[in-house]
Design an enzyme around this catalytic site. Sequence first.
Site, PDB file in Angstrom:
ATOM      1  N   GLY A  49      20.984  30.243  12.553  1.00 42.26           N
ATOM      2  CA  GLY A  49      20.516  29.886  13.898  1.00 42.26           C
ATOM      3  C   GLY A  49      20.979  28.554  14.441  1.00 42.26           C
ATOM      4  O   GLY A  49      21.077  28.385  15.654  1.00 42.26           O
ATOM      5  N   ASP A 104      17.306  25.250  14.142  1.00 49.27           N
ATOM      6  CA  ASP A 104      17.269  25.766  15.509  1.00 49.27           C
ATOM      7  C   ASP A 104      15.879  25.667  16.122  1.00 49.27           C
ATOM      8  O   ASP A 104      15.703  25.142  17.210  1.00 49.27           O
ATOM      9  CB  ASP A 104      17.792  27.219  15.569  1.00 49.27           C
ATOM     10  CG  ASP A 104      17.108  28.158  14.576  1.00 49.27           C
ATOM     11  OD1 ASP A 104      16.252  27.707  13.781  1.00 49.27           O
ATOM     12  OD2 ASP A 104      17.452  29.360  14.578  1.00 49.27           O
ATOM     13  N   ASP A 107       8.699  27.232  14.313  1.00 53.90           N
ATOM     14  CA  ASP A 107       7.684  28.122  14.872  1.00 53.90           C
ATOM     15  C   ASP A 107       6.359  27.842  14.150  1.00 53.90           C
ATOM     16  O   ASP A 107       5.631  26.936  14.532  1.00 53.90           O
ATOM     17  CB  ASP A 107       8.194  29.555  14.677  1.00 53.90           C
ATOM     18  CG  ASP A 107       7.338  30.612  15.342  1.00 53.90           C
ATOM     19  OD1 ASP A 107       6.733  30.329  16.380  1.00 53.90           O
ATOM     20  OD2 ASP A 107       7.278  31.740  14.827  1.00 53.90           O
ATOM     21  N   LYS A 135       7.677  25.125  18.830  1.00 51.55           N
ATOM     22  CA  LYS A 135       6.570  25.771  19.538  1.00 51.55           C
ATOM     23  C   LYS A 135       5.279  25.157  19.010  1.00 51.55           C
ATOM     24  O   LYS A 135       4.738  25.643  18.005  1.00 51.55           O
ATOM     25  CB  LYS A 135       6.568  27.284  19.248  1.00 51.55           C
ATOM     26  CG  LYS A 135       7.789  28.033  19.742  1.00 51.55           C
ATOM     27  CD  LYS A 135       7.673  29.497  19.336  1.00 51.55           C
ATOM     28  CE  LYS A 135       8.880  30.296  19.740  1.00 51.55           C
ATOM     29  NZ  LYS A 135       8.853  31.665  19.156  1.00 51.55           N
ATOM     30  N   ASP A 163      18.958  34.649  17.461  1.00 54.55           N
ATOM     31  CA  ASP A 163      19.219  36.080  17.612  1.00 54.55           C
ATOM     32  C   ASP A 163      17.962  36.904  17.824  1.00 54.55           C
ATOM     33  O   ASP A 163      16.848  36.473  17.540  1.00 54.55           O
ATOM     34  CB  ASP A 163      19.923  36.616  16.358  1.00 54.55           C
ATOM     35  CG  ASP A 163      18.962  36.722  15.170  1.00 54.55           C
ATOM     36  OD1 ASP A 163      18.248  35.731  14.891  1.00 54.55           O
ATOM     37  OD2 ASP A 163      18.894  37.796  14.547  1.00 54.55           O
ATOM     38  N   ARG A 169      23.279  35.685  19.585  1.00 58.99           N
ATOM     39  CA  ARG A 169      23.564  34.309  19.142  1.00 58.99           C
ATOM     40  C   ARG A 169      24.652  33.652  19.985  1.00 58.99           C
ATOM     41  O   ARG A 169      24.741  32.442  20.064  1.00 58.99           O
ATOM     42  CB  ARG A 169      24.030  34.306  17.670  1.00 58.99           C
ATOM     43  CG  ARG A 169      22.972  34.728  16.679  1.00 58.99           C
ATOM     44  CD  ARG A 169      23.419  34.378  15.258  1.00 58.99           C
ATOM     45  NE  ARG A 169      22.637  35.055  14.236  1.00 58.99           N
ATOM     46  CZ  ARG A 169      21.455  34.634  13.789  1.00 58.99           C
ATOM     47  NH1 ARG A 169      20.904  33.547  14.267  1.00 58.99           N
ATOM     48  NH2 ARG A 169      20.821  35.311  12.851  1.00 58.99           N
TER      49      ARG A 169
HETATM   50  P1  5GP Z   1       8.761  29.353  10.908  1.00 49.00           P
HETATM   51  O1  5GP Z   1       8.722  29.325   9.414  1.00 49.00           O
HETATM   52  O2  5GP Z   1       8.735  27.967  11.519  1.00 49.00           O
HETATM   53  O3  5GP Z   1       7.677  30.224  11.473  1.00 49.00           O
HETATM   54  O4  5GP Z   1      10.071  30.130  11.289  1.00 49.00           O
HETATM   55  C1  5GP Z   1      11.193  29.534  11.731  1.00 49.00           C
HETATM   56  C2  5GP Z   1      12.298  30.577  11.866  1.00 49.00           C
HETATM   57  O5  5GP Z   1      11.845  31.749  12.550  1.00 49.00           O
HETATM   58  C3  5GP Z   1      13.403  30.010  12.711  1.00 49.00           C
HETATM   59  O6  5GP Z   1      14.350  29.325  11.935  1.00 49.00           O
HETATM   60  C4  5GP Z   1      13.964  31.250  13.368  1.00 49.00           C
HETATM   61  O7  5GP Z   1      14.927  31.841  12.527  1.00 49.00           O
HETATM   62  C5  5GP Z   1      12.796  32.178  13.498  1.00 49.00           C
HETATM   63  N1  5GP Z   1      12.198  32.097  14.847  1.00 49.00           N
HETATM   64  C6  5GP Z   1      11.009  31.558  15.182  1.00 49.00           C
HETATM   65  N2  5GP Z   1      10.763  31.667  16.490  1.00 49.00           N
HETATM   66  C7  5GP Z   1      11.828  32.297  17.016  1.00 49.00           C
HETATM   67  C8  5GP Z   1      12.167  32.713  18.364  1.00 49.00           C
HETATM   68  O8  5GP Z   1      11.442  32.521  19.358  1.00 49.00           O
HETATM   69  N3  5GP Z   1      13.364  33.349  18.511  1.00 49.00           N
HETATM   70  C9  5GP Z   1      14.209  33.578  17.475  1.00 49.00           C
HETATM   71  N4  5GP Z   1      15.349  34.201  17.744  1.00 49.00           N
HETATM   72  N5  5GP Z   1      13.919  33.208  16.196  1.00 49.00           N
HETATM   73  C10 5GP Z   1      12.750  32.571  15.975  1.00 49.00           C
HETATM   74 MG    MG Z   2      16.252  29.704  11.407  1.00 52.68          MG
END
Ligand code: 5GP
Ligand code: MG
Length: 179
Positions: A49, A104, A107, A135, A163, A169
């Site tokens: 990403g 990238d 979340d 976020k 993606d 992407r």
């Molecule tokens: P976390 O462990 O912080 O929940 O997840 C992070 C990963 O989830 C990011 O590196 C990404 O790959 C994916 N991700 C989280 N939110 C989004 C989003 O809104 N769009 C996309 N395409 N990927 C996301």
């Molecule tokens: Mg990622």
Amino acid sequence: MKSTIQVHDKHFEVFIEQSVLEKRITALASSINQDYAGKQPLFLAILNGSFMFAAELMKSITVSCEITFLRVSSYQATESTGKVHQILGLSESIENRDIIIIEDIIDTGLTMIEIKKQLLAQNPSSLSVATLFQKPEALKQPIEIEYIGFEIENKFVLGYGLDYDGLGRNLADLYVLSE
Ligand code: 5GP
Ligand code: MG
């Protein structure tokens, strides 16, 4: 009405234009240049990403530096322990180095918490995080993030390296799911 694009079964609309993304990335690079003056950081870009963000950021980094690319594999270990993230591709030693992780989007934050934990175990002299998007509402545990491009609402975004099931992407703007 905003024009939409379709990726797989879903419709998306432009959320943040390329020029706005690039301007903010240049500003992040300036902060990093100031904070790391006289140092030689090693950037660790998390694939897939972050490739576009990493490329744009590096063009404005003026301190002497290195970059390498990592992958994080995640799989469900058990229902109770949840996801396990394993860092793949780190062949250089990070001991006594100034490390800047390039991601990238953050979340829930769980991926980054695990990446930081594993890297800290290898005794870098410092470890910071640069993420293009965060976020805040989705964060599950507090996490220190030194460089944040944009705080965005808790909606699925696509493009600029991110993606939807493999596609999107390549899009130069950031898109959000249309309602
Ligand atoms: P976390 O462990 O912080 O929940 O997840 C992070 C990963 O989830 C990011 O590196 C990404 O790959 C994916 N991700 C989280 N939110 C989004 C989003 O809104 N769009 C996309 N395409 N990927 C996301
Ligand atoms: Mg990622």
